[in-house]
Each structure stands twice: as structure tokens, then as C-alpha cells.
Design a protein around this motif. Structure first.
Motif, mmCIF file in Angstrom:
data_model
loop_
_atom_site.group_PDB
_atom_site.id
_atom_site.type_symbol
_atom_site.label_atom_id
_atom_site.label_comp_id
_atom_site.label_asym_id
_atom_site.label_seq_id
_atom_site.Cartn_x
_atom_site.Cartn_y
_atom_site.Cartn_z
ATOM 1 N N GLY A 1 0.769 -1.240 0.000
ATOM 2 C CA GLY A 1 0.000 0.000 0.000
ATOM 3 C C GLY A 1 0.798 1.287 0.000
ATOM 4 N N GLU A 2 2.099 1.231 0.324
ATOM 5 C CA GLU A 2 2.897 2.451 0.337
ATOM 6 C C GLU A 2 3.187 2.957 -1.074
ATOM 7 O OE1 GLU A 2 5.837 1.946 4.085
ATOM 8 O OE2 GLU A 2 5.743 0.261 2.693
ATOM 9 N N GLY A 3 3.070 2.062 -2.053
ATOM 10 C CA GLY A 3 3.305 2.475 -3.441
ATOM 11 C C GLY A 3 4.766 2.744 -3.751
ATOM 12 N N SER A 4 5.681 2.139 -2.996
ATOM 13 C CA SER A 4 7.110 2.331 -3.234
ATOM 14 C C SER A 4 7.846 1.057 -2.877
ATOM 15 C CB SER A 4 7.646 3.491 -2.386
ATOM 16 O OG SER A 4 9.052 3.576 -2.486
ATOM 17 N N SER A 5 8.925 0.794 -3.599
ATOM 18 C CA SER A 5 9.709 -0.424 -3.359
ATOM 19 C C SER A 5 11.018 -0.125 -2.638
ATOM 20 C CB SER A 5 9.990 -1.128 -4.693
ATOM 21 O OG SER A 5 10.541 -0.224 -5.624
ATOM 22 N N ASP A 6 11.187 1.080 -2.112
ATOM 23 C CA ASP A 6 12.388 1.391 -1.338
ATOM 24 C C ASP A 6 12.378 0.583 -0.038
ATOM 25 O OD1 ASP A 6 13.249 3.217 -3.212
ATOM 26 O OD2 ASP A 6 12.203 4.893 -2.259
ATOM 27 N N THR A 7 13.537 0.042 0.337
ATOM 28 C CA THR A 7 13.606 -0.835 1.505
ATOM 29 C C THR A 7 13.870 -0.036 2.778
ATOM 30 O OG1 THR A 7 15.918 -1.259 0.919
ATOM 31 C CG2 THR A 7 14.291 -2.918 0.264
ATOM 32 N N VAL A 8 12.944 0.855 3.105
ATOM 33 C CA VAL A 8 13.032 1.568 4.380
ATOM 34 C C VAL A 8 12.404 0.701 5.466
ATOM 35 C CG1 VAL A 8 12.964 3.800 3.243
ATOM 36 C CG2 VAL A 8 10.826 2.762 4.023
ATOM 37 N N LYS A 9 12.671 1.047 6.739
ATOM 38 C CA LYS A 9 12.233 0.194 7.836
ATOM 39 C C LYS A 9 11.160 0.861 8.694
ATOM 40 C CE LYS A 9 16.520 -2.424 7.911
ATOM 41 N NZ LYS A 9 17.638 -2.958 8.696
ATOM 42 N N TYR A 10 10.331 1.650 8.060
ATOM 43 C CA TYR A 10 9.211 2.281 8.769
ATOM 44 C C TYR A 10 8.035 2.410 7.797
ATOM 45 C CZ TYR A 10 11.000 6.391 6.300
ATOM 46 O OH TYR A 10 11.441 7.246 5.324
ATOM 47 N N LEU B 1 8.392 -2.722 13.060
ATOM 48 C CA LEU B 1 9.330 -2.168 14.028
ATOM 49 C C LEU B 1 9.416 -0.645 13.929
ATOM 50 C CD1 LEU B 1 12.238 -4.761 13.828
ATOM 51 C CD2 LEU B 1 10.505 -4.536 15.601
ATOM 52 N N ASN B 2 9.199 -0.104 12.724
ATOM 53 C CA ASN B 2 9.230 1.345 12.503
ATOM 54 C C ASN B 2 10.543 1.978 12.980
ATOM 55 O OD1 ASN B 2 6.668 2.025 11.204
ATOM 56 N ND2 ASN B 2 5.746 1.249 13.086
ATOM 57 N N VAL B 3 11.610 1.618 12.279
ATOM 58 C CA VAL B 3 12.931 2.185 12.557
ATOM 59 C C VAL B 3 13.100 3.416 11.665
ATOM 60 C CG1 VAL B 3 15.407 1.757 12.582
ATOM 61 C CG2 VAL B 3 13.811 -0.118 13.064
ATOM 62 N N TYR B 4 12.916 4.595 12.246
ATOM 63 C CA TYR B 4 12.995 5.832 11.464
ATOM 64 C C TYR B 4 14.455 6.229 11.238
ATOM 65 C CZ TYR B 4 7.982 6.189 12.118
ATOM 66 O OH TYR B 4 6.644 5.925 12.090
ATOM 67 N N PRO B 5 14.716 7.046 10.206
ATOM 68 C CA PRO B 5 16.106 7.368 9.830
ATOM 69 C C PRO B 5 16.957 7.893 10.975
ATOM 70 C CG PRO B 5 14.604 8.119 8.124
ATOM 71 C CD PRO B 5 13.745 7.626 9.253
ATOM 72 N N GLU B 6 16.361 8.655 11.898
ATOM 73 C CA GLU B 6 17.157 9.261 12.969
ATOM 74 C C GLU B 6 17.748 8.241 13.944
ATOM 75 O OE1 GLU B 6 12.722 10.239 13.765
ATOM 76 O OE2 GLU B 6 14.111 10.167 12.061
ATOM 77 N N ILE B 7 17.180 7.025 13.982
ATOM 78 C CA ILE B 7 17.742 6.002 14.873
ATOM 79 C C ILE B 7 18.244 4.776 14.113
ATOM 80 C CG2 ILE B 7 16.244 6.697 16.792
ATOM 81 C CD1 ILE B 7 14.731 3.981 16.238
ATOM 82 N N GLU B 8 18.188 4.810 12.791
ATOM 83 C CA GLU B 8 18.522 3.611 12.010
ATOM 84 C C GLU B 8 19.958 3.152 12.251
ATOM 85 O OE1 GLU B 8 18.218 1.771 7.488
ATOM 86 O OE2 GLU B 8 17.702 3.872 7.843
ATOM 87 N N GLU B 9 20.888 4.086 12.320
ATOM 88 C CA GLU B 9 22.289 3.709 12.523
ATOM 89 C C GLU B 9 22.476 3.050 13.889
ATOM 90 O OE1 GLU B 9 26.707 5.804 12.286
ATOM 91 O OE2 GLU B 9 24.961 6.809 11.393
ATOM 92 N N LYS C 1 29.955 3.820 20.627
ATOM 93 C CA LYS C 1 31.324 3.392 20.931
ATOM 94 C C LYS C 1 31.506 1.905 20.620
ATOM 95 C CE LYS C 1 32.009 6.794 24.631
ATOM 96 N NZ LYS C 1 32.140 6.964 26.103
ATOM 97 N N TYR C 2 30.485 1.117 20.906
ATOM 98 C CA TYR C 2 30.557 -0.325 20.638
ATOM 99 C C TYR C 2 30.674 -0.589 19.130
ATOM 100 C CZ TYR C 2 29.306 -5.286 20.638
ATOM 101 O OH TYR C 2 29.314 -6.647 20.465
ATOM 102 N N ALA C 3 29.884 0.146 18.358
ATOM 103 C CA ALA C 3 29.952 -0.003 16.899
ATOM 104 C C ALA C 3 31.336 0.357 16.384
ATOM 105 C CB ALA C 3 28.887 0.879 16.233
ATOM 106 N N GLN C 4 31.960 1.373 16.989
ATOM 107 C CA GLN C 4 33.311 1.766 16.596
ATOM 108 C C GLN C 4 34.311 0.666 16.910
ATOM 109 O OE1 GLN C 4 34.287 4.419 14.845
ATOM 110 N NE2 GLN C 4 36.386 3.651 14.915
ATOM 111 N N CYS C 5 34.146 0.024 18.069
ATOM 112 C CA CYS C 5 35.040 -1.095 18.428
ATOM 113 C C CYS C 5 34.923 -2.241 17.431
ATOM 114 C CB CYS C 5 34.706 -1.601 19.836
ATOM 115 S SG CYS C 5 35.231 -0.515 21.174
#
Length: 360
Positions: free
Chosen positions: A59-68, A152-160, A209-213
Motif C-alpha cells: 500500500g505504500e506504493g514504493s519499493s524502497d527498503t526503508v524500515k518504517y 518495528l518502525n525504525v525511522y532514519p534518525e535512529i537507524e544507525e 562506541k561499541y559499533a566503533q570497536c
């Protein structure tokens, strides 16, 4: 399945799409001329609904693989009302469904699907009689609200942050050996809790910091935080090796061909994950496996029919054997080459789990 219409423009590909129950839907960006073809598609949808078929609408009418979840288009409501006008005896239900994923282009990854309570289209008929436009808007909005908790609705501001923290949750929950459909919502519930915590900036600095390690050690969370015994992995590696070698021997040609095609033939666009998976499946099962089976029968007689089940089973074991080998490699490598960073990463990981408090 409703599929973007421009994919049907190539005749060879459109034959395949039509014969796998896919219906073209054109969008404004496809041009006014193509939009007129939607009348024929809506007629097919009405016919299918009258035959008690289920129509899958993205129903979103788009095939972009966003997570929200993005705003839904009103096409679903329009198609349902078209079908009702054609046959008022139809009992049309709208079933909200959410699909959450981690790495859509990855190999052997997980997908979480949640199905919500159905919405009775006939309940909206009085509103359609009063104002068709408002009724379409109403059922579309109600469907949107029903799908929201199924994702899950992972919006861009928290995706990383999510991409760095979600593997910790998956490692803690563990992974089944058999590639099965699991009806438990444990994984989804845990990741939904994680998303909620990340939206509140819980453990943000520690996760970064964990991701950096992990980046410094060039490794993943499963090799840092897994509770698997290295001795057990070593024993499994030895025991599974003969079968894994057989699996590699039986599958090196079909698997090699399909992976090379996926890597060098399939265009690197938004459909790469699905097209490469489809090409591997199609070539493997419907072209190369039958050809090899026929060759085996011509050489060894009817015993050659054992090729497919034997190849399939041993290839699965090969991948599981390879998991043990890679796990042992990193469990040896990390303490030897990154002892200090590994200790820091483990401390950060423990702190993250404590702060997130996910009850894993």
C-alpha cells in the motif's frame, strides 16, 4: 500480487510475472498513457476477488527498503469499492500485515511477519454512500493505524543505532539450527522494545562506541557476545566436515553459477536482493538441478534421483559447518590481535544490555 507496472514492459519478463499471479499497477510517474491500463488491472482484481482469491497490496506504493511505515495510497480502498460495485454480495476483508527485516540484500537472513486483525470493508459502506472520497480516506487511515504496531518502525534518525544494537539482541536470543518458520513473537517483541528504547536515546553513547570497536576489529557482534562454546563448535566442525565436503562437491557448479550470475549479471538496483534470490532459486531448482539429475540417471540409473535431496541436505550442512569455522576463526583472532579493544567492546556490550533492560 500487485507489482509496479513498468516491470511488465519487457515481454519475456512480463510472461513470467503474469504466470506467477502478479498484476501490473502503474503510477503517475509511469505516465498518463500507462495509467489508463490500470482499469484493466482493476477488472482483473475484481474477477479474482469474486473467485475468493487474496490480493496482496503493497500500500505504500514504493519499493524502497526503508524500515518504517510510510503513508498508504488510496488504491486499496478504490479497488475494494470497485469489486463491491461489481458484486455487492462480496464479503471483503482488509488484512493488515507488517514485514520487518534486517538485511534485505543479505544471504540467509531473517524476516519477521506479523498479521493483524482483519478490517471489514462492508462496515464502511454507509460512509461510501455519503461521500466516496472521505470513505476511501477513512479506511486507508484505519488500515495505516492497524499496520503501525505490526512493524518495528525504525525511522532514519535512529537507524544507525538500530543497526548497531539489533545484532546484540539477536545474539542474546540465539538462532535455531533449522531454517524454519517460527510462530513465536519473541524476536519481534524484543526488537520492538529496543526501538522504543533507542527513540528515548537509551545507551546511545555506548552503542556508538561499541559499533566503533566492532569496526576497528572488523568483526560482528555474534563473534564478540555469543555464548556458544568454542569447543562445541570445534567438535561440530570436525564432525560435519566430511558431509560439508560432499555438499560442496555436489553443489559447487550450480551454486557457483548462480552466485556469479547474481554478482555480475543482476543490476545493482533496489531490486537486487529479490532478483538475485529469484535467479538463484530459479536456476538452481528449475534448470541446473534437473539437468544434473538427468545426467546422474543416465550414468547410475534411477539411483540418480537421490541427487537433489542429497545435494540440498548436504549444502545446508555445508553452510552450518562454515558457520562453525568462521566462529572459531574470530574467537581465536580477536583475543590475539585485538585484546584491548575486545575487552573494551565486551564491557560496553554488558553496559548496553544493562541500560536497555530488554528482559532477554
Amino acid at each position: 500480487f500487485l507489482v509496479r507496472g513498468d516491470l511488465f514492459k519487457k515481454k519475456a519478463f512480463s510472461w513470467f510475472l503474469y504466470n506467477t499471479n502478479q498484476i501490473p499497477i502503474f503510477r503517475f510517474r509511469d505516465g498518463f498513457k500507462n495509467l489508463r491500463e490500470n482499469a484493466g488491472s482493476r477488472s482483473v482484481i475484481t474477477q479474482k476477488l469474486q473467485q475468493n482469491a487474496r490480493i496482496m497490496v503493497f500500500g505504500e506504493g514504493s519499493s524502497d527498503t526503508v524500515k518504517y511505515l510510510r503513508p498508504l495510497q488510496k488504491g486499496m480502498a478504490r479497488m475494494a469499492y470497485d469489486a463491491y460495485q461489481e458484486n455487492s454480495d462480496l464479503d471483503i476483508k482488509v488484512v493488515p500485515l507488517g514485514i520487518s527485516f534486517n538485511e534485505p540484500d543479505g544471504f540467509r537472513k531473517n524476516v519477521m511477519i506479523k498479521i493483524g486483525e482483519s478490517i471489514n470493508f462492508n462496515d464502511y459502506l454507509p460512509q461510501f454512500e455519503q461521500n466516496e472520497g472521505l470513505a476511501k480516506k477513512k479506511i486507508t487511515q484505519d488500515t495505516f493505524e492497524a499496520i503501525q504496531p505490526l512493524l518495528l518502525n525504525v525511522y532514519p534518525e535512529i537507524e544507525e543505532l538500530y543497526e548497531a544494537a539489533a545484532p546484540i539482541v539477536r545474539t542474546e536470543l540465539g538462532e535455531r539450527w533449522m531454517p524454519i518458520v517460527e510462530k513465536s513473537t519473541t524476536n519481534f517483541d524484543a526488537e520492538a522494545q529496543l526501538v522504543k528504547q533507542l527513540n528515548e536515546h537509551v545507551a546511545k553513547n555506548e552503542i556508538e562506541k561499541y559499533a566503533q570497536c566492532l569496526s576497528e576489529m572488523n568483526t560482528r557482534d555474534e563473534y564478540v557476545g555469543s555464548k556458544k562454546s568454542m569447543i562445541v563448535s570445534f567438535i561440530l566442525g570436525i564432525l560435519l566436515m566430511p558431509i560439508a565436503i560432499i555438499g560442496f562437491g555436489l553443489n559447487w557448479f550450480p551454486s557457483g553459477i548462480t552466485f556469479l550470475m547474481a554478482a555480475y549479471v543482476i543490476p545493482r538496483n533496489k531490486f537486487y536482493g529479490s532478483l538475485s534470490g529469484l535467479s538463484r532459486l530459479g536456476l538452481h531448482w528449475y534448470v541446473l538441478y534437473p539437468i544434473i539429475t538427468i545426467v546422474c540417471i543416465s550414468i547410475w540409473g534411477w539411483i540418480g534421483l537421490l541427487y537433489v535431496p542429497l545435494a540440498f541436505t548436504t549444502e545446508w550442512i555445508f553452510y552450518r559447518w562454515w558457520d562453525q569455522v568462521v566462529y572459531i576463526f574470530y574467537r581465536i583472532k580477536l583475543p590475539l590481535l585485538h585484546k584491548k579493544t575486545l575487552a573494551t567492546a565486551k564491557d560496553l556490550r554488558a553496559t548496553i544490555l544493562t541500560q536497555l533492560n530488554l528482559n532477554l
